[in-house]
Design a protein around this motif. Structure first.
Motif, PDB file in Angstrom:
ATOM      1  N   LEU A 155     -28.690  12.830 -42.921  1.00 50.22           N
ATOM      2  CA  LEU A 155     -28.843  11.516 -42.301  1.00 50.22           C
ATOM      3  C   LEU A 155     -29.904  11.647 -41.211  1.00 50.22           C
ATOM      4  N   LEU A 156     -30.930  10.809 -41.285  1.00 52.94           N
ATOM      5  CA  LEU A 156     -32.057  10.909 -40.359  1.00 52.94           C
ATOM      6  C   LEU A 156     -32.361   9.544 -39.764  1.00 52.94           C
ATOM      7  N   CYS A 157     -32.517   9.522 -38.455  1.00 53.44           N
ATOM      8  CA  CYS A 157     -32.908   8.295 -37.753  1.00 53.44           C
ATOM      9  C   CYS A 157     -34.067   8.646 -36.828  1.00 53.44           C
ATOM     10  N   SER A 158     -35.119   7.812 -36.810  1.00 52.45           N
ATOM     11  CA  SER A 158     -36.303   8.138 -36.012  1.00 52.45           C
ATOM     12  C   SER A 158     -36.988   6.870 -35.535  1.00 52.45           C
ATOM     13  N   THR A 203     -22.229  15.299 -35.260  1.00 51.57           N
ATOM     14  CA  THR A 203     -22.939  16.459 -34.730  1.00 51.57           C
ATOM     15  C   THR A 203     -24.355  16.429 -35.272  1.00 51.57           C
ATOM     16  N   GLN A 204     -25.327  16.495 -34.381  1.00 51.03           N
ATOM     17  CA  GLN A 204     -26.696  16.272 -34.813  1.00 51.03           C
ATOM     18  C   GLN A 204     -27.666  17.096 -33.986  1.00 51.03           C
ATOM     19  N   GLU A 205     -28.887  17.111 -34.452  1.00 50.54           N
ATOM     20  CA  GLU A 205     -29.967  17.821 -33.771  1.00 50.54           C
ATOM     21  C   GLU A 205     -31.123  16.862 -33.576  1.00 50.54           C
ATOM     22  N   SER A 206     -31.571  16.743 -32.321  1.00 48.47           N
ATOM     23  CA  SER A 206     -32.635  15.790 -32.002  1.00 48.47           C
ATOM     24  C   SER A 206     -33.956  16.518 -31.823  1.00 48.47           C
ATOM     25  N   THR A 207     -35.027  15.810 -32.190  1.00 39.37           N
ATOM     26  CA  THR A 207     -36.382  16.331 -32.060  1.00 39.37           C
ATOM     27  C   THR A 207     -37.220  15.313 -31.303  1.00 39.37           C
ATOM     28  N   THR A 208     -38.002  15.812 -30.349  1.00 42.89           N
ATOM     29  CA  THR A 208     -38.815  14.924 -29.522  1.00 42.89           C
ATOM     30  C   THR A 208     -40.265  15.364 -29.579  1.00 42.89           C
ATOM     31  N   GLY A 209     -41.147  14.384 -29.787  1.00 44.25           N
ATOM     32  CA  GLY A 209     -42.584  14.628 -29.758  1.00 44.25           C
ATOM     33  C   GLY A 209     -43.221  13.851 -28.627  1.00 44.25           C
ATOM     34  N   ARG A 210     -44.534  13.717 -28.683  1.00 40.20           N
ATOM     35  CA  ARG A 210     -45.254  13.025 -27.611  1.00 40.20           C
ATOM     36  C   ARG A 210     -44.832  11.559 -27.530  1.00 40.20           C
ATOM     37  N   ASP A 211     -44.750  10.899 -28.665  1.00 41.26           N
ATOM     38  CA  ASP A 211     -44.277   9.514 -28.693  1.00 41.26           C
ATOM     39  C   ASP A 211     -43.367   9.294 -29.901  1.00 41.26           C
ATOM     40  N   PHE A 212     -42.606  10.333 -30.205  1.00 40.95           N
ATOM     41  CA  PHE A 212     -41.752  10.299 -31.389  1.00 40.95           C
ATOM     42  C   PHE A 212     -40.418  10.949 -31.049  1.00 40.95           C
ATOM     43  N   VAL A 213     -39.338  10.373 -31.579  1.00 44.54           N
ATOM     44  CA  VAL A 213     -38.014  10.953 -31.386  1.00 44.54           C
ATOM     45  C   VAL A 213     -37.224  10.744 -32.669  1.00 44.54           C
ATOM     46  N   SER A 214     -36.426  11.736 -33.026  1.00 43.60           N
ATOM     47  CA  SER A 214     -35.609  11.638 -34.231  1.00 43.60           C
ATOM     48  C   SER A 214     -34.334  12.439 -34.026  1.00 43.60           C
ATOM     49  N   THR A 215     -33.348  12.122 -34.825  1.00 39.54           N
ATOM     50  CA  THR A 215     -32.106  12.879 -34.825  1.00 39.54           C
ATOM     51  C   THR A 215     -31.660  13.059 -36.265  1.00 39.54           C
TER      52      THR A 215
END
Length: 538
Positions: free
Chosen positions: A238-241, A263-275
């Motif tokens: 399951l991915l949300c961004s 339970t999830q893992e989030s990723t953050t970029g310069r102007d991007f975020v996802s879990t």
């Protein structure tokens, strides 16, 4: 020290008055200085003088404390003290029956007592107007007082401070918030510019406020990447961004399934975020669950929701009564679906409506060896048809075969050419094949023949053997080649030709002599007949 200064000022005033006393008949009153600038609470010397030569009386009207320091026949020197506001002192005279007056302008300056920049909002959206308010208490003259908005040491805007110095004034600065303003500190500085009056530029700065936090959200919605249907026994990603937000590092994003945070893992970029969450789908889940993606940034909350359907769909069970049979045996093919699924197709079975089970029987033949039976079942879930398939392979045992297609049997090749000889036996299990020439037992050169030789010519017997029987086939290999000269044949031919010529010649000579004898005989007979005809009758 004060007395010395007063005397010096007095002497200066008297000299100035003497230069401006008009001629008799032109009596008038004057005041000096005409304009004065002094700090709040300060003092100033004011001289009132007149050109009157008659009975003269001079006076000074002012709301402030005044002291008469010195006077002369036509002048009086006053000291005004504790001057707190702008005013216009008035010198007046009574010259005989004539009255006249003259006024001066006193401007009081003071530094702002308090400069304060109002607190910033917790968050400010990029591209929206940001209003900052600077409160200034005191400060005069207001016409020469301005407020400056600072970001760090950078000047952003400047505005005059108007209003009455007795009351606090609020100066409003408006600007478009940008990403560059994020984490910036702001302050307000007042500037009292008295340089035109020969003084300095006086400033006072408020304390820094901030840091300001700006945010930006795109016009697009959250992207929820997940299938609508989840099968029991599988693991689903399951991915949300969201792209284009700022600052991505301060955004919070999470997934909830059925009201429970995953339970999830989030990723953050310069102007991007996802879990990302990985879900083990089990039978404990309800058949229908809401999946919710939530993003929080500043005072904004973005949501995206989707309803997921949980289903259980087992593949159909495809069975053969025997997976390995001998040629001619009967095999029963059966396909069965579970739950609410139905079998829609079974290869080899006659077509029909979907049912829970389909079955048929066949007589195994060599052509069925390696045949794959295919069964397909479908299940309707949330208006969608899902399918699953199953395949099974049948093995048929049969004796060896040496068909024309497997072993051609007749080859005619030119000597010296390159050829490929294909000869193989089919059968299950795979038979052993031997091909030997009848006259001498030489093996048949099966495979690629690099150069055909005349010694390969002959008739071969091919014999295929397996545990299920044997078969024999004759194979003919003819090699075409050019023969050398045969001297015996030539001799015989020559002898035959000589004999034929001799016989012919002898026959010709014999026939020729016979014809000559016959001709001579005929001529003799003709002469005799002629003589007989010429003789006299008896």
């Amino acid at each position: 020290m004060a007395s010395t200064c007063a005397k010096a000022a007095l002497a200066l005033l008297l000299a100035l008055v003497a230069t401006v006393i008009p001629e008799p008949g032109q009596a008038q009153v004057s005041i000096h200085p005409r304009e004065a600038l002094l700090p709040r609470g300060g003092s100033v010397l004011v001289n009132c003088s007149s050109s009157c030569t008659e009975d003269l009386s001079l006076g000074l009207e002012t709301p402030w404390l005044k002291d008469e320091l010195e006077s002369g026949p036509n002048w009086t020197l006053f000291e005004l003290s504790d001057v707190r506001e702008d005013s216009s002192p008035l010198c007046f005279e009574n010259c005989g029956s004539t009255q006249s007056s003259a006024s001066a302008t006193i401007t009081v300056y003071s530094f702002p007592e308090h400069v304060e920049l109002a607190p910033l909002p917790a968050w400010q959206q990029v591209g929206k107007n940001l209003t900052l308010r600077c409160r200034v208490a005191g400060g005069a003259p207001r016409t020469q007082l301005s407020a400056v908005l600072l970001r760090g040491e950078e000047t952003l805007s400047r505005q005059p401070v108007g209003g009455d110095p007795q009351y606090p004034e609020e100066i409003t600065f408006t600007m478009l918030a940008s990403r560059g303003h994020h984490r910036a500190n702001f302050s307000c500085r007042t500037e009292l510019d008295l340089r035109p009056q020969g003084l300095e530029l006086f400033s006072n700065v408020s304390e820094d406020v901030g840091p300001l936090r700006t945010f930006d959200l795109p016009g697009t919605n959250l992207k929820l990447d997940t299938p609508d249907l989840l099968e029991v026994g599988t693991q689903q990603k399951l991915l949300c961004s969201l792209e284009g937000l700022f600052p991505a590092s301060e955004a919070q994003i999470y997934l909830e399934l059925g009201g429970r945070r995953l339970t999830q893992e989030s990723t953050t970029g310069r102007d991007f975020v996802s879990t990302t969450a990985f879900l083990e789908v089990t039978e404990k889940f309800d058949r229908s669950l809401p999946l919710r993606c939530v993003l929080k940034l500043a005072d904004q909350i973005l949501e995206m929701q989707r309803t997921l359907t949980i289903y259980n769909f087992s593949a159909p069970v495809l069975t053969l009564s025997q997976l390995e049979v001998s040629e001619g045996s009967q095999v029963t093919v059966n396909c069965e679906a579970h739950g609410e699924a139905q079998v829609v197709r079974l290869s080899g079975a006659p077509p029909g409506p979907p049912t829970a089970q389909v079955q048929f029987t066949l007589n195994a033949s060599p052509e069925d060896n390696g045949r794959r039976f295919f069964c397909s079942a479908v299940l309707e879930v949330a208006g969608k048809l899902l399918s699953k398939n199953q395949t099974v392979k049948l093995h048929v045992l049969y004796g060896p075969r040496l068909d024309e297609r497997d072993c051609l049997g007749n080859w005619t090749w030119q000597e010296g050419s390159q050829q490929t000889l294909q000869c193989q036996a089919c059968g299950n299990p795979t038979p052993q094949l031997t091909c030997l020439r009848e006259k001498d037992g030489a093996p048949l050169p099966i495979g690629e023949v690099k150069s055909v030789k005349r010694e390969m010519n002959g008739t071969y017997k091919c014999h295929a053997v397996s545990s299920h029987g044997n078969v024999t086939r004759d194979v003919y290999l003819i090699v075409l080649y050019h023969r050398g000269p045969d001297y015996w044949v030539i001799i015989i031919v020559v002898l035959v030709v000589v004999t034929v010529v001799s016989v012919g010649l002898a026959f010709y000579i014999y026939n020729y002599q016979r014809k000559i004898r016959k001709y001579k005989l005929q001529k003799a007979q003709e002469e005799a007949m002629k003589l007989k005809a010429q003789a006299p009758p008896p």
